[in-house]
Design a protein around this motif. Structure first.
Motif, PDB file in Angstrom:
ATOM      1  N   GLU A   1       0.856  -1.361   0.045  1.00 36.32           N
ATOM      2  CA  GLU A   1      -0.046   0.028  -0.005  1.00 36.32           C
ATOM      3  C   GLU A   1       0.674   1.076   0.082  1.00 36.32           C
ATOM      4  OE1 GLU A   1      -2.962  -0.327   3.280  1.00 36.32           O
ATOM      5  OE2 GLU A   1      -3.794  -2.045   2.306  1.00 36.32           O
ATOM      6  N   TYR A   2       2.181   1.001   0.316  1.00 36.58           N
ATOM      7  CA  TYR A   2       2.889   2.426   0.415  1.00 36.58           C
ATOM      8  C   TYR A   2       3.827   2.449  -0.660  1.00 36.58           C
ATOM      9  CZ  TYR A   2       1.829   2.328   5.529  1.00 36.58           C
ATOM     10  OH  TYR A   2       1.049   2.605   6.542  1.00 36.58           O
ATOM     11  N   ILE A   3       3.646   1.497  -1.583  1.00 34.94           N
ATOM     12  CA  ILE A   3       4.458   1.656  -2.981  1.00 34.94           C
ATOM     13  C   ILE A   3       3.150   1.818  -4.346  1.00 34.94           C
ATOM     14  CG2 ILE A   3       5.710   0.318  -4.562  1.00 34.94           C
ATOM     15  CD1 ILE A   3       6.652  -1.463  -2.287  1.00 34.94           C
ATOM     16  N   PRO A   4       3.108   3.148  -4.481  1.00 37.12           N
ATOM     17  CA  PRO A   4       2.152   3.341  -5.528  1.00 37.12           C
ATOM     18  C   PRO A   4       2.248   3.022  -6.800  1.00 37.12           C
ATOM     19  CG  PRO A   4       3.576   5.711  -4.814  1.00 37.12           C
ATOM     20  CD  PRO A   4       3.931   4.407  -3.897  1.00 37.12           C
ATOM     21  N   ILE A   5       3.400   2.597  -7.035  1.00 36.29           N
ATOM     22  CA  ILE A   5       3.560   2.143  -8.626  1.00 36.29           C
ATOM     23  C   ILE A   5       3.634   0.524  -8.640  1.00 36.29           C
ATOM     24  CG2 ILE A   5       4.910   4.219  -9.267  1.00 36.29           C
ATOM     25  CD1 ILE A   5       7.476   2.546  -9.121  1.00 36.29           C
ATOM     26  N   TRP A   6       3.111  -0.182  -7.274  1.00 31.84           N
ATOM     27  CA  TRP A   6       3.407  -1.715  -7.576  1.00 31.84           C
ATOM     28  C   TRP A   6       2.610  -2.229  -8.618  1.00 31.84           C
ATOM     29  CZ3 TRP A   6       5.542  -5.697  -6.972  1.00 31.84           C
ATOM     30  CH2 TRP A   6       5.029  -6.854  -7.002  1.00 31.84           C
ATOM     31  N   TYR A   7       1.073  -1.691  -8.721  1.00 31.07           N
ATOM     32  CA  TYR A   7       0.384  -2.218  -9.796  1.00 31.07           C
ATOM     33  C   TYR A   7       1.006  -2.170 -11.230  1.00 31.07           C
ATOM     34  CZ  TYR A   7      -3.724  -2.988 -12.724  1.00 31.07           C
ATOM     35  OH  TYR A   7      -4.740  -3.693 -13.578  1.00 31.07           O
ATOM     36  N   ASP A   8       1.629  -1.008 -11.691  1.00 32.17           N
ATOM     37  CA  ASP A   8       2.422  -0.748 -12.856  1.00 32.17           C
ATOM     38  C   ASP A   8       3.579  -1.842 -12.809  1.00 32.17           C
ATOM     39  OD1 ASP A   8       0.631   1.332 -13.623  1.00 32.17           O
ATOM     40  OD2 ASP A   8       1.888   2.798 -12.242  1.00 32.17           O
ATOM     41  N   VAL A   9       4.201  -1.752 -11.953  1.00 27.39           N
ATOM     42  CA  VAL A   9       5.417  -2.782 -11.925  1.00 27.39           C
ATOM     43  C   VAL A   9       4.861  -4.413 -11.909  1.00 27.39           C
ATOM     44  CG1 VAL A   9       7.226  -3.963 -10.174  1.00 27.39           C
ATOM     45  CG2 VAL A   9       6.907  -1.502 -10.332  1.00 27.39           C
ATOM     46  N   LYS A  10       3.798  -4.713 -11.055  1.00 22.62           N
ATOM     47  CA  LYS A  10       3.462  -6.096 -11.326  1.00 22.62           C
ATOM     48  C   LYS A  10       2.806  -6.365 -12.751  1.00 22.62           C
ATOM     49  CE  LYS A  10      -0.317  -9.049  -9.729  1.00 22.62           C
ATOM     50  NZ  LYS A  10      -1.499  -9.241  -9.180  1.00 22.62           N
ATOM     51  N   LEU A  11       2.162  -5.135 -13.561  1.00 25.23           N
ATOM     52  CA  LEU A  11       1.802  -5.462 -14.713  1.00 25.23           C
ATOM     53  C   LEU A  11       2.849  -5.763 -15.932  1.00 25.23           C
ATOM     54  CD1 LEU A  11      -1.035  -5.132 -16.258  1.00 25.23           C
ATOM     55  CD2 LEU A  11      -0.678  -2.659 -16.596  1.00 25.23           C
ATOM     56  N   LEU A  12       3.899  -4.976 -15.706  1.00 24.57           N
ATOM     57  CA  LEU A  12       5.107  -5.241 -16.366  1.00 24.57           C
ATOM     58  C   LEU A  12       5.648  -6.446 -16.200  1.00 24.57           C
ATOM     59  CD1 LEU A  12       6.908  -1.836 -16.173  1.00 24.57           C
ATOM     60  CD2 LEU A  12       5.741  -2.604 -18.172  1.00 24.57           C
ATOM     61  N   LEU A  13       5.663  -6.914 -14.857  1.00 24.08           N
ATOM     62  CA  LEU A  13       6.164  -8.258 -14.643  1.00 24.08           C
ATOM     63  C   LEU A  13       5.383  -9.236 -15.428  1.00 24.08           C
ATOM     64  CD1 LEU A  13       8.013 -10.109 -13.111  1.00 24.08           C
ATOM     65  CD2 LEU A  13       6.646  -9.951 -11.182  1.00 24.08           C
ATOM     66  N   VAL A  14       4.078  -9.248 -15.265  1.00 21.45           N
ATOM     67  CA  VAL A  14       3.274 -10.319 -15.837  1.00 21.45           C
ATOM     68  C   VAL A  14       3.314 -10.302 -17.215  1.00 21.45           C
ATOM     69  CG1 VAL A  14       0.724 -10.828 -16.153  1.00 21.45           C
ATOM     70  CG2 VAL A  14       1.499 -10.438 -13.718  1.00 21.45           C
ATOM     71  N   GLY A  15       3.364  -8.892 -17.770  1.00 19.40           N
ATOM     72  CA  GLY A  15       3.655  -9.127 -19.203  1.00 19.40           C
ATOM     73  C   GLY A  15       4.796  -9.751 -19.665  1.00 19.40           C
ATOM     74  N   TRP A  16       5.945  -9.532 -18.979  1.00 21.15           N
ATOM     75  CA  TRP A  16       7.184 -10.260 -19.324  1.00 21.15           C
ATOM     76  C   TRP A  16       6.965 -11.799 -19.090  1.00 21.15           C
ATOM     77  CZ3 TRP A  16      10.749 -12.928 -15.792  1.00 21.15           C
ATOM     78  CH2 TRP A  16      12.009 -13.309 -16.649  1.00 21.15           C
ATOM     79  N   LEU A  17       6.356 -12.135 -18.093  1.00 25.36           N
ATOM     80  CA  LEU A  17       6.136 -13.580 -17.913  1.00 25.36           C
ATOM     81  C   LEU A  17       5.161 -14.296 -18.943  1.00 25.36           C
ATOM     82  CD1 LEU A  17       4.917 -13.707 -14.030  1.00 25.36           C
ATOM     83  CD2 LEU A  17       7.195 -14.438 -15.185  1.00 25.36           C
ATOM     84  N   VAL A  18       4.200 -13.330 -19.363  1.00 23.88           N
ATOM     85  CA  VAL A  18       3.029 -13.975 -20.344  1.00 23.88           C
ATOM     86  C   VAL A  18       3.460 -13.758 -21.957  1.00 23.88           C
ATOM     87  CG1 VAL A  18       0.913 -13.351 -21.256  1.00 23.88           C
ATOM     88  CG2 VAL A  18       1.151 -13.295 -19.145  1.00 23.88           C
ATOM     89  N   LEU A  19       4.126 -12.724 -22.246  1.00 22.46           N
ATOM     90  CA  LEU A  19       4.269 -12.656 -23.883  1.00 22.46           C
ATOM     91  C   LEU A  19       5.499 -13.499 -24.253  1.00 22.46           C
ATOM     92  CD1 LEU A  19       4.375  -8.736 -23.664  1.00 22.46           C
ATOM     93  CD2 LEU A  19       2.500 -10.259 -24.456  1.00 22.46           C
ATOM     94  N   PRO A  20       4.927 -14.176 -25.582  1.00 21.59           N
ATOM     95  CA  PRO A  20       5.687 -15.292 -26.059  1.00 21.59           C
ATOM     96  C   PRO A  20       7.099 -14.785 -26.547  1.00 21.59           C
ATOM     97  CG  PRO A  20       3.649 -14.903 -27.303  1.00 21.59           C
ATOM     98  CD  PRO A  20       3.501 -13.995 -26.146  1.00 21.59           C
ATOM     99  N   GLN A  21       7.121 -13.686 -26.896  1.00 24.22           N
ATOM    100  CA  GLN A  21       8.564 -13.067 -27.199  1.00 24.22           C
ATOM    101  C   GLN A  21       9.525 -13.033 -26.207  1.00 24.22           C
ATOM    102  OE1 GLN A  21       5.592 -11.387 -27.305  1.00 24.22           O
ATOM    103  NE2 GLN A  21       5.536 -10.102 -29.256  1.00 24.22           N
ATOM    104  N   PHE A  22       9.235 -12.929 -24.899  1.00 22.43           N
ATOM    105  CA  PHE A  22      10.236 -13.080 -23.779  1.00 22.43           C
ATOM    106  C   PHE A  22      10.189 -14.564 -23.149  1.00 22.43           C
ATOM    107  CE2 PHE A  22       8.396  -8.867 -23.726  1.00 22.43           C
ATOM    108  CZ  PHE A  22       9.645  -8.152 -24.484  1.00 22.43           C
ATOM    109  N   LYS A  23       8.819 -15.212 -22.851  1.00 23.36           N
ATOM    110  CA  LYS A  23       8.920 -16.477 -22.338  1.00 23.36           C
ATOM    111  C   LYS A  23       9.577 -16.263 -20.858  1.00 23.36           C
ATOM    112  CE  LYS A  23       8.645 -19.224 -26.364  1.00 23.36           C
ATOM    113  NZ  LYS A  23       9.409 -20.250 -27.289  1.00 23.36           N
ATOM    114  N   GLY A  24       9.254 -15.134 -20.114  1.00 21.89           N
ATOM    115  CA  GLY A  24       9.553 -15.056 -18.891  1.00 21.89           C
ATOM    116  C   GLY A  24       9.273 -16.170 -17.783  1.00 21.89           C
TER     117      GLY A  24
END
Length: 136
Positions: A65-88
């Motif tokens: 709750e004290y990290i206002p950009i957490w949702y954005d960071v999580k969105l980027l992380l999940v994008g890296w995990l999901v996108l087939p170009q990265f296969k994170g």
């Protein structure tokens, strides 16, 4: 500017569930229906890592709750995990999860034999041998 701001906010709030759940659900079903095992591994790894991330997030929620950009960071992380170009997800699984499993399991012959016996018992329980019918 108010309507545009509202539109961006709504799109942002839909991006997380779409990227983290809807697309992976679709891709997982498609992977199961394909003949390749590589995509199966990618999506199994994704669900393992996403589940772990969700559990960690639940535990440390008060701190997040004290990290206002957490949702954005999580969105980027999940994008890296999901996108087939990265296969994170496959990368993280191979690099960290599999290594930890190897360390914790060890490679002793007795562990392998015990594991195979347990696996055989489970398979026999699920798929009974021919001639073994329940009396009704």
């Amino acid at each position: 500017m108010g309507k545009f701001s509202t539109l961006v906010s709504q799109a942002h709030s839909l991006a997380g569930p779409s990227l983290a759940l809807i697309y992976p659900l679709y891709a997982s079903v498609m992977a199961l229906e394909s003949t390749s095992k590589l995509d199966d591994e990618q999506w199994l790894a994704y669900w393992i890592i996403y589940s772990f991330l969700t559990l960690v997030e639940m535990v440390i929620q008060p701190a997040l709750e004290y990290i206002p950009i957490w949702y954005d960071v999580k969105l980027l992380l999940v994008g890296w995990l999901v996108l087939p170009q990265f296969k994170g997800a496959a990368f993280l699984y191979e690099r960290f999860v599999r290594e930890q499993l190897k360390k914790s399991r060890g490679t002793s012959q007795t562990q392998t034999q015990t594991h195979n016996k347990g696996k055989a018992k489970f398979v026999d329980f699920i798929i009974p041998k021919k001639g073994e019918h329940e009396a009704h």
